[in-house]
Design an enzyme around this catalytic site. Structure first.
Site, short mmCIF file in Angstrom:
data_model
loop_
_atom_site.label_atom_id
_atom_site.label_comp_id
_atom_site.label_asym_id
_atom_site.label_seq_id
_atom_site.Cartn_x
_atom_site.Cartn_y
_atom_site.Cartn_z
N SER A 93 1.01 -1.22 0.00
CA SER A 93 -0.02 0.04 -0.05
C SER A 93 0.86 1.26 0.02
O SER A 93 2.21 1.32 0.54
CB SER A 93 -0.95 0.04 1.17
OG SER A 93 -1.47 1.19 1.63
N TYR A 130 -1.51 -0.79 10.97
CA TYR A 130 -1.73 -1.41 9.58
C TYR A 130 -0.62 -1.33 8.62
O TYR A 130 -0.34 -2.40 8.02
CB TYR A 130 -3.12 -1.00 8.89
CG TYR A 130 -3.39 -1.35 7.29
CD1 TYR A 130 -3.44 -2.73 6.89
CD2 TYR A 130 -3.00 -0.31 6.32
CE1 TYR A 130 -3.53 -2.68 5.70
CE2 TYR A 130 -3.34 -0.29 5.37
CZ TYR A 130 -3.33 -1.82 4.78
OH TYR A 130 -3.66 -1.74 3.42
N LYS A 160 2.27 -3.96 6.74
CA LYS A 160 2.61 -3.81 5.37
C LYS A 160 4.17 -3.80 4.99
O LYS A 160 4.60 -4.48 4.36
CB LYS A 160 2.01 -2.73 4.77
CG LYS A 160 0.36 -3.15 4.35
CD LYS A 160 0.02 -4.22 3.42
CE LYS A 160 -1.41 -4.55 3.45
NZ LYS A 160 -1.68 -5.92 2.73
P1 NAD Z 1 -10.68 -6.97 1.48
O1 NAD Z 1 -10.91 -7.16 2.81
O2 NAD Z 1 -11.99 -6.92 0.65
O3 NAD Z 1 -10.20 -8.41 0.88
C1 NAD Z 1 -9.28 -9.01 1.74
C2 NAD Z 1 -9.97 -10.37 1.97
O4 NAD Z 1 -8.77 -11.24 3.04
C3 NAD Z 1 -11.04 -10.74 2.71
O5 NAD Z 1 -11.97 -11.26 1.77
C4 NAD Z 1 -10.93 -11.31 3.95
O6 NAD Z 1 -12.12 -12.23 4.24
C5 NAD Z 1 -9.55 -12.11 3.71
N1 NAD Z 1 -8.81 -12.45 4.81
C6 NAD Z 1 -8.47 -11.44 5.88
N2 NAD Z 1 -7.58 -11.93 6.86
C7 NAD Z 1 -7.51 -13.33 6.30
C8 NAD Z 1 -6.49 -14.36 6.68
N3 NAD Z 1 -6.15 -14.25 8.07
N4 NAD Z 1 -6.81 -15.36 6.24
C9 NAD Z 1 -7.54 -15.73 4.95
N5 NAD Z 1 -8.28 -14.64 4.48
C10 NAD Z 1 -8.26 -13.60 5.02
O7 NAD Z 1 -9.65 -5.93 0.98
P2 NAD Z 1 -9.28 -5.35 -0.25
O8 NAD Z 1 -9.43 -3.82 -0.38
O9 NAD Z 1 -9.75 -6.10 -1.41
O10 NAD Z 1 -7.69 -5.39 -0.10
C11 NAD Z 1 -6.87 -6.58 -0.60
C12 NAD Z 1 -5.59 -6.12 -0.16
O11 NAD Z 1 -4.88 -5.08 -0.76
C13 NAD Z 1 -5.24 -6.22 1.29
O12 NAD Z 1 -4.05 -7.01 1.73
C14 NAD Z 1 -5.22 -4.69 1.58
O13 NAD Z 1 -4.30 -4.34 2.62
C15 NAD Z 1 -4.58 -4.02 0.35
N6 NAD Z 1 -4.57 -2.74 0.03
C16 NAD Z 1 -6.04 -2.33 -0.17
C17 NAD Z 1 -6.24 -1.07 -0.45
C18 NAD Z 1 -7.44 -0.40 -0.45
O14 NAD Z 1 -7.97 0.77 -0.26
N7 NAD Z 1 -8.83 -1.32 -0.65
C19 NAD Z 1 -5.19 -0.35 -0.43
C20 NAD Z 1 -3.86 -0.49 -0.26
C21 NAD Z 1 -3.61 -1.96 -0.08
#
Ligand code: NAD
Ligand code: UDP
Length: 354
Positions: A128, A156, A160
């Site tokens: 991120s 958080y 990362k």
């Molecule tokens: P999201 O919460 O929709 O997806 C993450 C998924 O991981 C969820 O389906 C959750 O159920 C699953 N999960 C969480 N912990 C788990 C575990 N221990 N074991 C198995 N499954 C698990 O989030 P997203 O927005 O799709 O983000 C995906 C990734 O991208 C994340 O790592 C997030 O940190 C990163 N990210 C997201 C953003 C954003 O703004 N959405 C920005 C930068 C980085």
């Protein structure tokens, strides 16, 4: 190039993961999804299957469940892992930091050890822009290049950065391991079909999901967190990227990993920003949404949100030059697609709560 082997998508039921699974199938890859569903619904995976006329193997497994994960690697010959799974709410991470370290960091370690056991070479990590912290603390670091010193400001963000460091150490010690770190800026929008999109639980933290819930009548008005920042209208600047463009960035990263080899007994490791290279203020986003949908958003300006920084805009050249990837969709496209998803699924994947 797609092969006979499988791509493991952790967190593939989530927002970005589900859009990426769709792009993988469209490009001829064979994804397998592992997700503990703590922030998502299996319905997202089912719908991706429906959109692509395919059956996507799904395992409701927590990454920290070593035996459960091992069973997936035993059943499927996995060549690449796209690692989305993790907890992602900045505010929540300050309240339950140990949960964040456990799920994000411990989960990644179990995953890496399992990959090592099965000789899986390719790893793409969802990092991120938050790893940079406030890039305005340095001169000339906006737009933010990958060389910008890191300095996350929340638990958080720390998870990362720690995972990035673990991956760097692991790649240095294992000539078989190839790692792509993708630092996302602000993903927005939904698939243009309106069948999959972001389905936040409870009150949305992020700007556009909140705006969409106001527009659809689930919430009364948008609160703007501060209009006294150093920007043209006083609201903070972010680099908003359509989630479909972001999803495609993962395919570009996989192609890159296919084309490289480790050297001098070490694996491969590199970071790329995934953003548009353009910044928009909060007011600009709200106006773009109003224009795309014809709905006026009631709003009030309140105080700054703790931890917000004035400007997170990507320098996107490295991904352009090395991954041959760049965004194609606009903020207007994202607002239109978000609106279709929201009006056709006003309560997300589930029904209206009683
Ligand atoms: P999201 O919460 O929709 O997806 C993450 C998924 O991981 C969820 O389906 C959750 O159920 C699953 N999960 C969480 N912990 C788990 C575990 N221990 N074991 C198995 N499954 C698990 O989030 P997203 O927005 O799709 O983000 C995906 C990734 O991208 C994340 O790592 C997030 O940190 C990163 N990210 C997201 C953003 C954003 O703004 N959405 C920005 C930068 C980085
Ligand atoms: N924001 C806002 N009201 C909201 C949610 C967000 O004014 O209800 C602002 C927030 O202050 C930031 C921008 O919108 O300037 C993007 O916030 P978001 O949480 O979507 O992403 P972040 O960049 O913080 O990860």
């Amino acid at each position: 190039m797609p092969s006979d082997k499988y791509v493991l998508v952790t967190g593939g039921a989530g927002y970005i993961g589900s859009h990426t699974v769709l792009e993988l199938v469209k490009a001829g890859y064979k994804p397998v999804v592992v997700d503990n569903l703590c922030n998502s619904s299996e319905e997202a995976v089912r719908r991706v299957g429906e959109l692509t006329d395919s059956k996507i193997p799904f395992f409701k497994t927590d990454l920290r469940d070593k035996e459960g994960l091992d069973a997936v690697f035993k059943e499927y010959s996995i060549e690449s892992v796209l690692h989305f799974a993790g907890l992602k709410a900045v505010g929540e991470s300050t309240k339950i930091p140990l949960e964040y370290y456990d799920s994000n960091v411990s989960g990644t370690i179990v995953l890496l050890k399992t990959m090592q056991k099965y000789n899986t070479p390719n790893f793409v990590f969802s990092s991120s822009a938050t790893v940079y912290g406030d890039a305005t603390r340095f001169e000339n670091m906006i737009p933010i290049p990958e060389e910008c010193p890191t300095g996350p400001t929340s638990p958080y963000g720390h998870t990362k950065l720690i995972i990035e460091e673990i991956l760097g150490d692991a790649a240095a010690a294992d000539s078989n391991l190839k790692v792509a770190i993708l630092r996302y800026f602000n993903p927005i929008g939904a698939h243009p079909s309106g069948r999959i999109g972001e389905d936040p639980q409870g009150i949305p933290n992020n700007l556009l999901p909140f705006v969409a819930q106001v527009a659809v009548g689930r919430r009364q008005k948008l609160q703007i967190f501060g209009n006294d920042y150093e920007s043209k209208d006083g609201t903070p600047i972010r680099d908003y990227i359509h989630v479909v463009d972001l999803a495609k960035g993962h395919l570009a990263a996989m192609a890159k990993l296919d084309s490289v080899t480790g050297q001098d007994g070490q694996g491969y490791f590199r970071e790329w920003n995934l953003g548009t290279g353009n910044g928009s203020t909060v007011f600009e986003i709200v106006h773009a949404f109003e224009k795309a949908t014809g709905v006026k958003i009631p709003l009030e300006v309140v105080g700054r949100r703790k931890g917000d920084v004035v400007n997170l805009t990507a320098k996107a050249d490295r991904a352009h030059n090395e991954l041959h990837w760049q965004t194609q969709l606009t903020i207007e496209d994202a607002c239109r697609d978000l609106w279709k998803w929201t009006t056709e699924n006003p309560w997300g994947y589930g029904g209206k709560p009683e």
